[in-house]
Design an enzyme around this catalytic site. Structure first.
Site, PDB file in Angstrom:
ATOM      1  N   CYS A  81       0.753  -1.121   0.166  1.00 50.78           N
ATOM      2  CA  CYS A  81      -0.016   0.174   0.038  1.00 50.78           C
ATOM      3  C   CYS A  81       0.919   1.191   0.081  1.00 50.78           C
ATOM      4  CB  CYS A  81      -1.132  -0.074   1.162  1.00 50.78           C
ATOM      5  SG  CYS A  81      -2.205   1.132   1.060  1.00 50.78           S
ATOM      6  N   HIS A  89      -3.251  -5.584   1.437  1.00 46.29           N
ATOM      7  CA  HIS A  89      -2.523  -5.888   2.711  1.00 46.29           C
ATOM      8  C   HIS A  89      -2.215  -7.355   3.015  1.00 46.29           C
ATOM      9  CE1 HIS A  89      -1.963  -1.790   4.195  1.00 46.29           C
ATOM     10  NE2 HIS A  89      -3.123  -1.675   3.259  1.00 46.29           N
ATOM     11  N   GLU A 142      -0.491  -8.888   5.000  1.00 47.22           N
ATOM     12  CA  GLU A 142      -0.045  -9.003   6.563  1.00 47.22           C
ATOM     13  C   GLU A 142      -1.538  -8.978   7.332  1.00 47.22           C
ATOM     14  OE1 GLU A 142      -0.629  -4.410   6.224  1.00 47.22           O
ATOM     15  OE2 GLU A 142      -0.259  -6.141   4.902  1.00 47.22           O
TER      16      GLU A 142
END
EC number: 6.3.5.3
Length: 232
Positions: free
Chosen positions: A85, A194, A196
């Site tokens: 991002c 994302h 994660e």
């Protein structure tokens, strides 16, 4: 293996990235944007957030932070670097990746679980995926529209450097539905979604199996671990 996660003023997802690295089996190392020391890490992550309040352009000021001199040198030597991002925006601003990211075409911030198609499964960060595989990764951005001129887009397509493409819906107006790209060497990858946030059951996207059970993002981090250890 040690994976550095750089914190910039305004970073939001640095701790999430550190946790993803730990769950994947490596040691996360917290790095500070004002330092010139990469502390001997084997790979680097530029996390999401709003570095410097997204003033000027998203990622533009962060791309000039002291540590980015070392990031660019390390990437050019072949160290794996992942920009997530805001980190993707930094990599574009630092000219480690081509193109740029602009305001979403609908003018609004968007947050959703996004289906992606893996287009390149041979990078350091995608080696545990299959080309053509569809994965679900959370997306949250206000300036995620990927742009480049036609010549650059054609080159990225022709060289197989589109890493991920949006499926079903284009959430931000990215040209050719591009969600992420890689450099020619395959060690630098940037994407707007994302990974994660999809590494642990109970906290990821919904799947057909169960609510919040999606862990497709974990393979980004296990991929770089396995590739780096294999090359050692």
């Amino acid at each position: 293996m040690r994976v550095g996660v750089i914190t910039f003023p305004g970073s939001l997802d640095d701790r999430d990235a550190q946790r993803a690295v730990r769950l994947a089996g490596a040691e996360p190392v917290a790095l500070w944007h004002g330092s010139h020391d990469l502390e001997g890490v084997d790979a680097l992550i530029l996390p999401g957030g709003f570095s410097y309040g997204d003033y000027l352009r998203c990622g533009a000021i962060a791309s000039l932070s002291p540590i980015m001199t070392e990031v660019v040198d390390a990437a050019n030597r072949g160290m794996p670097v992942l920009g997530i991002c805001n980190g993707f925006q930094m990599l574009a601003e630092a000219h480690l990746l081509e193109g740029g990211l602009i305001r979403n075409d609908h003018g609004s911030f968007i947050c959703r679980d996004q289906v992606l198609r893996v287009e390149n499964a041979s990078t350091d960060w995608t080696a545990e995926f299959e080309a053509g595989e569809q994965i679900t990764i959370p997306l949250k951005n206000g300036e995620g529209g990927f742009i480049a001129d036609d010549e650059t887009l054609d080159r990225l397509e022709g060289e197989g450097r589109v890493a991920f493409r949006y499926v079903d819906v284009n959430p931000n107006g990215s040209l050719r539905d591009i969600a992420g790209i890689t450099n020619a060497r395959g060690n630098v990858v940037g994407l707007m979604p994302h990974p994660e946030h999809a590494v642990e059951p109970g906290f990821g996207p919904d799947t057909a199996a169960a609510m919040r059970s999606g862990v497709d993002g974990l393979r980004f981090f296990t991929s770089v671990i396995q590739r780096t250890l294999a090359a050692a």
